[in-house]
Design an enzyme around this catalytic site. Structure first.
Site, PDB file in Angstrom:
ATOM      1  N   GLY A  29       0.823  -1.209   0.000  1.00 56.91           N
ATOM      2  CA  GLY A  29       0.000   0.000   0.000  1.00 56.91           C
ATOM      3  C   GLY A  29       0.856   1.257   0.000  1.00 56.91           C
ATOM      4  O   GLY A  29       2.075   1.201   0.199  1.00 56.91           O
ATOM      5  N   SER A  30       0.208   2.385  -0.178  1.00 58.04           N
ATOM      6  CA  SER A  30       0.948   3.646  -0.370  1.00 58.04           C
ATOM      7  C   SER A  30       1.631   4.121   0.914  1.00 58.04           C
ATOM      8  O   SER A  30       2.718   4.699   0.872  1.00 58.04           O
ATOM      9  CB  SER A  30      -0.003   4.728  -0.893  1.00 58.04           C
ATOM     10  OG  SER A  30      -1.023   4.982   0.065  1.00 58.04           O
ATOM     11  N   THR A  31       1.036   3.868   2.067  1.00 59.04           N
ATOM     12  CA  THR A  31       1.663   4.321   3.322  1.00 59.04           C
ATOM     13  C   THR A  31       2.917   3.495   3.597  1.00 59.04           C
ATOM     14  O   THR A  31       3.967   4.028   3.965  1.00 59.04           O
ATOM     15  CB  THR A  31       0.677   4.216   4.493  1.00 59.04           C
ATOM     16  OG1 THR A  31      -0.579   4.780   4.106  1.00 59.04           O
ATOM     17  CG2 THR A  31       1.212   4.924   5.724  1.00 59.04           C
ATOM     18  N   ASP A  83       2.529  -2.156   8.381  1.00 57.79           N
ATOM     19  CA  ASP A  83       1.619  -2.309   7.258  1.00 57.79           C
ATOM     20  C   ASP A  83       0.556  -1.221   7.342  1.00 57.79           C
ATOM     21  O   ASP A  83       0.482  -0.511   8.343  1.00 57.79           O
ATOM     22  CB  ASP A  83       0.948  -3.704   7.329  1.00 57.79           C
ATOM     23  CG  ASP A  83       0.429  -4.170   5.976  1.00 57.79           C
ATOM     24  OD1 ASP A  83       0.222  -5.378   5.809  1.00 57.79           O
ATOM     25  OD2 ASP A  83       0.229  -3.305   5.086  1.00 57.79           O
ATOM     26  N   GLY A  84      -0.189  -1.078   6.269  1.00 60.65           N
ATOM     27  CA  GLY A  84      -1.282  -0.092   6.294  1.00 60.65           C
ATOM     28  C   GLY A  84      -2.587  -0.803   6.595  1.00 60.65           C
ATOM     29  O   GLY A  84      -2.602  -1.997   6.914  1.00 60.65           O
ATOM     30  N   GLY A  97      -6.556  -5.078   2.511  1.00 61.97           N
ATOM     31  CA  GLY A  97      -6.716  -5.821   1.279  1.00 61.97           C
ATOM     32  C   GLY A  97      -7.130  -5.015   0.081  1.00 61.97           C
ATOM     33  O   GLY A  97      -7.339  -5.574  -0.999  1.00 61.97           O
ATOM     34  N   GLY A  99      -5.180  -3.459  -1.517  1.00 59.11           N
ATOM     35  CA  GLY A  99      -4.067  -3.745  -2.433  1.00 59.11           C
ATOM     36  C   GLY A  99      -4.016  -5.197  -2.874  1.00 59.11           C
ATOM     37  O   GLY A  99      -3.150  -5.579  -3.663  1.00 59.11           O
ATOM     38  N   GLU A 105       0.182 -10.567   3.710  1.00 61.68           N
ATOM     39  CA  GLU A 105       0.222  -9.620   4.829  1.00 61.68           C
ATOM     40  C   GLU A 105      -0.159 -10.308   6.132  1.00 61.68           C
ATOM     41  O   GLU A 105       0.432 -10.059   7.181  1.00 61.68           O
ATOM     42  CB  GLU A 105      -0.733  -8.452   4.548  1.00 61.68           C
ATOM     43  CG  GLU A 105      -0.236  -7.526   3.454  1.00 61.68           C
ATOM     44  CD  GLU A 105      -1.244  -6.463   3.064  1.00 61.68           C
ATOM     45  OE1 GLU A 105      -2.462  -6.743   3.159  1.00 61.68           O
ATOM     46  OE2 GLU A 105      -0.824  -5.367   2.674  1.00 61.68           O
ATOM     47  N   LYS A 123      -8.745   6.545   8.154  1.00 55.72           N
ATOM     48  CA  LYS A 123      -8.950   5.095   8.247  1.00 55.72           C
ATOM     49  C   LYS A 123      -9.795   4.703   9.467  1.00 55.72           C
ATOM     50  O   LYS A 123     -10.232   3.557   9.552  1.00 55.72           O
ATOM     51  CB  LYS A 123      -7.602   4.385   8.313  1.00 55.72           C
ATOM     52  CG  LYS A 123      -6.630   4.726   7.189  1.00 55.72           C
ATOM     53  CD  LYS A 123      -7.180   4.381   5.833  1.00 55.72           C
ATOM     54  CE  LYS A 123      -6.234   4.658   4.693  1.00 55.72           C
ATOM     55  NZ  LYS A 123      -5.075   3.773   4.608  1.00 55.72           N
TER      56      LYS A 123
HETATM   57  O1  DER Z   1      -3.895  -3.629   0.914  1.00 56.28           O
HETATM   58  C1  DER Z   1      -3.626  -3.315   2.081  1.00 56.28           C
HETATM   59  O2  DER Z   1      -3.957  -4.001   3.077  1.00 56.28           O
HETATM   60  C2  DER Z   1      -2.931  -1.997   2.318  1.00 56.28           C
HETATM   61  O3  DER Z   1      -2.216  -2.006   3.517  1.00 56.28           O
HETATM   62  C3  DER Z   1      -4.002  -0.941   2.311  1.00 56.28           C
HETATM   63  O4  DER Z   1      -5.062  -1.390   3.041  1.00 56.28           O
HETATM   64  C4  DER Z   1      -3.568   0.394   2.863  1.00 56.28           C
HETATM   65  O5  DER Z   1      -3.180   1.096   1.760  1.00 56.28           O
HETATM   66  P1  DER Z   1      -2.863   2.663   1.818  1.00 56.28           P
HETATM   67  O6  DER Z   1      -1.733   2.805   2.814  1.00 56.28           O
HETATM   68  O7  DER Z   1      -2.462   2.946   0.406  1.00 56.28           O
HETATM   69  O8  DER Z   1      -4.122   3.358   2.249  1.00 56.28           O
END
Ligand code: DER
Length: 216
Positions: A29-31, A83-84, A97, A99, A105, A123
């Site tokens: 994910g982007s974060t 993780d994000g 999910g 992504g 994950e 979030k």
């Molecule tokens: O796919 C995932 O689980 C990612 O962690 C996603 O949920 C978070 O993505 P973001 O950081 O781009 O919002």
């Protein structure tokens, strides 16, 4: 401050945790991407050696390009992971999910003694399912059976996740498809119940995991 600025702040914050010799589970994910960039900068500046355990081919490639050595759960156990998430409820339960990497994950999260979830304020929800559907990775042969069973569990709308730059469905790194399912209410035992349906490989529900929420 904007979501992007929040993500950058959280990414820089998690990079401060990195120390010599760490084996770190790296989310998608982007974060998480911003966090890898911040970590790559830090390990170069401070000449620190770490190993990343990636949760997708994209993350693995990003780490390699940024000079972060990668390995796998077959070789190493993470000391900690980040993780994000798409949604975080007041009990730190997650929907992940977006992504499409939730299978790996969840493996990394379960293998890590400490898990940091990097989120901007967008979030946070009161109840899981408010903003996002629950992504469910399914063996293609089981799609009809799984859809029927999910509807019995209260699934309101089951959508096959379609690719945008090719015809047909998204195919995951395990060769499966993803169903995105809306639930009116998500009970605390849903993650376990879903896993009992034959053909389901993984869901994006992370309920009751020992996570620490990292936010601005
Ligand atoms: O796919 C995932 O689980 C990612 O962690 C996603 O949920 C978070 O993505 P973001 O950081 O781009 O919002």
């Amino acid at each position: 401050i904007s979501n992007k600025e929040q993500k950058e702040m959280v990414a820089n914050k998690i990079a401060e945790r990195v120390k010599e010799g760490d084996v770190i589970g790296v989310g998608s994910g982007s974060t998480s991407f911003l966090a890898i960039q911040a970590i790559s900068k830090k390990i170069k500046e401070e000449n620190i050696n770490i190993t990343a355990i990636p949760t997708s081919q994209e993350v693995s490639l990003t780490c390699s390009i940024l000079g972060v050595p990668v390995s796998s759960l077959l070789n190493l156990k993470p000391d900690w992971s980040f993780d994000g998430a798409d949604e975080v409820d007041p009990n730190k339960n997650l929907i992940k999910g977006r992504g499409g990497a939730m299978f790996a994950e969840k493996l990394v999260m379960k293998s890590s003694p400490e898990n940091y979830i990097l989120v901007d304020e967008s979030k946070f929800v009161n109840n899981l399912g408010e903003k996002f559907s629950v992504p469910i990775e399914v063996d293609p042969r089981a799609v009809n059976l799984v859809e029927e069973e999910l509807m019995k569990m209260g699934g309101e709308e089951v959508k096959l996740r379609l690719a945008t730059s090719k015809d047909g469905p998204i195919i995951t790194e395990s060769g499966n498809v993803i169903l995105d399912v809306n639930f009116k209410e998500i009970h605390s035992n849903f993650e376990k119940e879903i896993k009992l349906i034959p053909g389901i490989v993984e869901s994006g529900l992370f309920i009751g995991y020992p996570v620490e929420i990292f936010t601005t």
